[in-house]
Design a protein around this motif. Structure first.
Motif, PDB file in Angstrom:
ATOM      1  N   GLY A 157       1.321   1.653  11.039  1.00 40.54           N
ATOM      2  CA  GLY A 157       0.043   0.983  10.824  1.00 40.54           C
ATOM      3  C   GLY A 157      -0.463   0.991   9.405  1.00 40.54           C
ATOM      4  N   ASN A 158       0.336   1.472   8.461  1.00 42.63           N
ATOM      5  CA  ASN A 158      -0.120   1.527   7.067  1.00 42.63           C
ATOM      6  C   ASN A 158       0.365   0.355   6.230  1.00 42.63           C
ATOM      7  OD1 ASN A 158      -1.838   3.683   7.084  1.00 42.63           O
ATOM      8  ND2 ASN A 158      -0.307   5.198   6.476  1.00 42.63           N
ATOM      9  N   GLY A 159       0.866  -0.683   6.879  1.00 47.22           N
ATOM     10  CA  GLY A 159       1.160  -1.931   6.167  1.00 47.22           C
ATOM     11  C   GLY A 159       2.544  -2.038   5.573  1.00 47.22           C
TER      12      GLY A 159
ATOM     13  N   GLU B 160       6.564   5.905  -0.221  1.00 48.64           N
ATOM     14  CA  GLU B 160       5.777   6.239   0.960  1.00 48.64           C
ATOM     15  C   GLU B 160       4.500   5.396   0.997  1.00 48.64           C
ATOM     16  OE1 GLU B 160       3.847  10.118   3.249  1.00 48.64           O
ATOM     17  OE2 GLU B 160       4.619  10.306   1.204  1.00 48.64           O
ATOM     18  N   ALA B 161       4.249   4.802   2.175  1.00 54.74           N
ATOM     19  CA  ALA B 161       3.009   4.063   2.397  1.00 54.74           C
ATOM     20  C   ALA B 161       1.964   5.065   2.876  1.00 54.74           C
ATOM     21  CB  ALA B 161       3.209   2.962   3.427  1.00 54.74           C
ATOM     22  N   LEU B 162       1.097   5.501   1.971  1.00 53.74           N
ATOM     23  CA  LEU B 162       0.123   6.550   2.257  1.00 53.74           C
ATOM     24  C   LEU B 162      -1.052   6.010   3.062  1.00 53.74           C
ATOM     25  CD1 LEU B 162       0.084   8.219  -1.280  1.00 53.74           C
ATOM     26  CD2 LEU B 162       1.277   9.050   0.757  1.00 53.74           C
ATOM     27  N   ASP B 163      -1.779   6.944   3.707  1.00 48.89           N
ATOM     28  CA  ASP B 163      -3.002   6.563   4.413  1.00 48.89           C
ATOM     29  C   ASP B 163      -4.035   6.074   3.409  1.00 48.89           C
ATOM     30  OD1 ASP B 163      -1.867   7.386   6.783  1.00 48.89           O
ATOM     31  OD2 ASP B 163      -2.731   9.399   6.692  1.00 48.89           O
TER      32      ASP B 163
ATOM     33  N   LEU C  48      -4.016  -8.404   0.123  1.00 46.85           N
ATOM     34  CA  LEU C  48      -3.954  -7.067   0.699  1.00 46.85           C
ATOM     35  C   LEU C  48      -4.745  -6.088  -0.167  1.00 46.85           C
ATOM     36  CD1 LEU C  48      -0.207  -6.597   1.775  1.00 46.85           C
ATOM     37  CD2 LEU C  48      -2.129  -7.268   3.205  1.00 46.85           C
ATOM     38  N   ILE C  49      -5.246  -5.031   0.473  1.00 37.28           N
ATOM     39  CA  ILE C  49      -5.835  -3.916  -0.254  1.00 37.28           C
ATOM     40  C   ILE C  49      -4.738  -2.876  -0.418  1.00 37.28           C
ATOM     41  CG2 ILE C  49      -7.652  -2.171  -0.284  1.00 37.28           C
ATOM     42  CD1 ILE C  49      -8.706  -5.002  -0.400  1.00 37.28           C
ATOM     43  N   ILE C  50      -4.273  -2.682  -1.631  1.00 44.54           N
ATOM     44  CA  ILE C  50      -3.137  -1.790  -1.865  1.00 44.54           C
ATOM     45  C   ILE C  50      -3.470  -0.840  -3.018  1.00 44.54           C
ATOM     46  CG2 ILE C  50      -1.998  -3.450  -3.397  1.00 44.54           C
ATOM     47  CD1 ILE C  50       0.680  -2.416  -2.265  1.00 44.54           C
TER      48      ILE C  50
ATOM     49  N   ALA D 183       6.481  -5.447   2.774  1.00 45.67           N
ATOM     50  CA  ALA D 183       7.845  -5.966   2.669  1.00 45.67           C
ATOM     51  C   ALA D 183       7.860  -7.484   2.694  1.00 45.67           C
ATOM     52  CB  ALA D 183       8.697  -5.397   3.799  1.00 45.67           C
ATOM     53  N   GLU D 184       6.999  -8.092   3.503  1.00 52.26           N
ATOM     54  CA  GLU D 184       6.967  -9.548   3.620  1.00 52.26           C
ATOM     55  C   GLU D 184       6.501 -10.213   2.329  1.00 52.26           C
ATOM     56  OE1 GLU D 184       5.987  -9.967   8.416  1.00 52.26           O
ATOM     57  OE2 GLU D 184       4.386 -10.121   6.933  1.00 52.26           O
TER      58      GLU D 184
END
Length: 527
Positions: A267-269, A442-445, A240-242, A274-275
């Motif tokens: 849509g931000n993953g 928070e999963a940011l854009d 993933l790109i995180i 979580a998986e």
């Protein structure tokens, strides 16, 4: 090997054995195994005495065994026996591998050892007899070892129960089998009793594990005892790109073993993150196939949720030399995901009214792993009902479940709970519940650089070559010009639109401005 040499080996083995009593179970077993291997090697050499080359071979074999049986050998080093007789050498090495469970347990790893007596199974003779009779009622004639394979118990335990059943005229011999075994067929008296047992419960699979052993296993394998470093998290999220800042916030939350809110725009993953969190622990656990509590059979192992680790086969003919209790299954640390379909029924023990077999709730199946509540706030059950059900388990780390018999039991609530939602947590829950979920992430854009990196990652997977000009056209025309925010899922979705467009038009897969215009028009038509 001469008689004097044999006596010397025996004396030295006894001396070492008496001097190592204070070194614990593992050291004792290692020495005992050396004695066993030495004895087996001498027996093997004696069996060759009648051959013309017995003396020469004996000296060579003796030197080989002596070289690989040092009396003060370190326990941590595996003993390997090498000789001309490869079959005997393999048997020696497998005997040594029986000590692996003890060494792993000494290092803190839980290993379910195969029971050697009826008492160690935690079951009664009647409970095992019920399984055997129901199995024979369904299958007809079976050998003793086939019955053992079905109910996952050693032959030494099952054989005594089968003999008692024969004396009670519940089964009869149907023929002979290998290694002193017999074929057993159920009698009419046995059929009548098996039918009564089937009316109570149809289950005749692996013998259940007692509740006490399950609690010990969960305590030994608790996720709260696991630690995930920065390197572990980077390995888990390697595909993933995180954002590095988000990774730094996830690390302490994962190590807490408690719970977290993952919130942010759709849509931000969040679900993808979580998986992969459980992978950061990088270990496996042992769980029972089923539990037996006061006559109720509760299935724990679920092939739909658990990923079983295939075990290396340690068998010598009819014998299993692994030393592992087959009633247990080794799985990858579980990640159980429940979305909008989650109901209160799935959080309680449920019993099938026809089979009378119970199914464990999702939180029990996710013990020592991760339990993801996806799309939190969109469940069919009210949010308040879910929160009230878990407000105490989240605080105390244990839960109470009701059995069909009416008995209430206390079970571990030992998993990392992740609430994933695109709604604001403060709009869903009150302050009391938020206090019990210590981490809110928070999963940011994604930034423009991360958005491009996602395109570069996904394009080859879809059969495209990344085109810088086409990408810049997409960003300038369809994002910046209309003030549209980036989302982590959009590179994959837009590339899939372009791929399907190329397949339909029978043209080579290529990223062009025209193809992106078509994809954007379809994808964002109502967004």
């Amino acid at each position: 090997m001469s008689a004097n040499d044999s006596e010397s080996v025996a004396v030295n083995s006894q001396a070492v054995n008496s001097g190592s009593e204070k070194q614990g179970r593992t050291a004792s077993n290692a020495v005992n195994t050396e004695e066993l291997l030495a004895s087996l090697s001498m027996l093997n050499l004696n069996s060759r005495d009648d051959s013309p080359e017995s003396d020469a071979e004996g000296e060579q074999q003796g030197s080989i065994v002596a070289a690989h049986l040092p009396l003060k050998k370190s326990i941590s080093e595996p003993m390997r026996v090498i000789g001309k007789d490869q079959h005997l050498s393999q048997l020696f090495n497998r005997v040594q591998s029986l000590l692996k469970g003890d060494s792993e347990e000494a290092e803190g790893h839980f290993v379910p050892h195969c029971p050697e007596s009826l008492e160690e199974t935690g079951l009664t003779q009647d409970e095992i007899e019920r399984l055997i009779l129901k199995y024979l009622l369904a299958k007809g004639t079976q050998t003793g070892r086939q019955i053992c394979s079905q109910i996952k118990l050693p032959f030494s335990i099952v054989d005594a129960i089968l003999k008692r059943a024969k004396q009670d005229q519940l089964v009869a011999f149907g023929g002979t089998a290998e290694m002193g075994d017999y074929e057993f067929t159920i009698t009419e008296l046995g059929r009548e009793r098996a039918r009564r047992y089937t009316q109570e419960c149809t289950y005749f699979g692996a013998a259940p594990v007692c509740f006490k052993d399950y609690l010990k296993a969960m305590e030994a394998q608790s996720i709260a005892k696991q630690e995930a470093t920065e390197a572990d998290l980077k390995a888990a999220f390697s595909d993933l790109i995180i954002n590095p800042k988000m990774l730094d916030r996830l690390g302490p939350a994962v190590n807490s073993g408690r719970g977290m809110f993952l919130f942010g725009e759709a849509g931000n993953g969040k679900t993808s993150i979580a998986e992969r969190i459980t992978k950061a622990f990088g270990s496996t656990i042992w769980i029972p196939r089923c539990l037996g509590i006061d006559g109720d059979i509760i299935r724990i192992f679920d092939p739909g949720l658990h990923e079983e680790v295939v075990q290396e086969v340690h068998s010598e003919g009819l014998f299993d030399l692994s030393g592992i209790d087959p009633r247990w299954v080794q799985i990858v640390r579980p990640t159980v995901i429940a979305g909008g379909e989650l109901t209160m029924k799935e959080l309680e023990i449920t019993q099938n009214p026809q089979t009378k077999i119970c199914e464990a709730p999702l939180q029990l199946k996710s013990n020592c792993g991760t339990f993801v509540i996806d799309d939190f706030g969109r469940q069919r059950m009210p949010v308040d009902e879910l929160l009230n059900r878990w407000i105490v388990p989240l605080e105390k780390r244990y839960d109470f479940l009701n059995l069909p018999s009416g008995k209430k039991i206390q079970v571990p609530f030992d998993q990392l709970i992740i609430f994933s939602t695109n709604l604001e947590p403060k709009d869903l829950v009150d302050a009391a519940f938020l206090r019990r979920i210590p981490y809110k992430i928070e999963a940011l854009d994604p930034t423009e650089e991360e958005f491009r990196a996602l395109f570069e990652l996904m394009a080859p997977m879809m059969g495209f070559q990344f085109d810088v000009e086409a990408f810049e056209y997409l960003v300038e025309t369809h994002y910046k010009a209309v003030n549209r925010p980036f989302r982590a899922c959009q590179p994959r979705d837009l590339l899939l639109q372009v791929k399907n467009f190329c397949v339909y038009k029978e043209v080579p897969r290529k990223l062009t401005p025209a193809a992106f215009d078509f994809a954007v028009e379809n994808y964002f038509s109502v967004m």
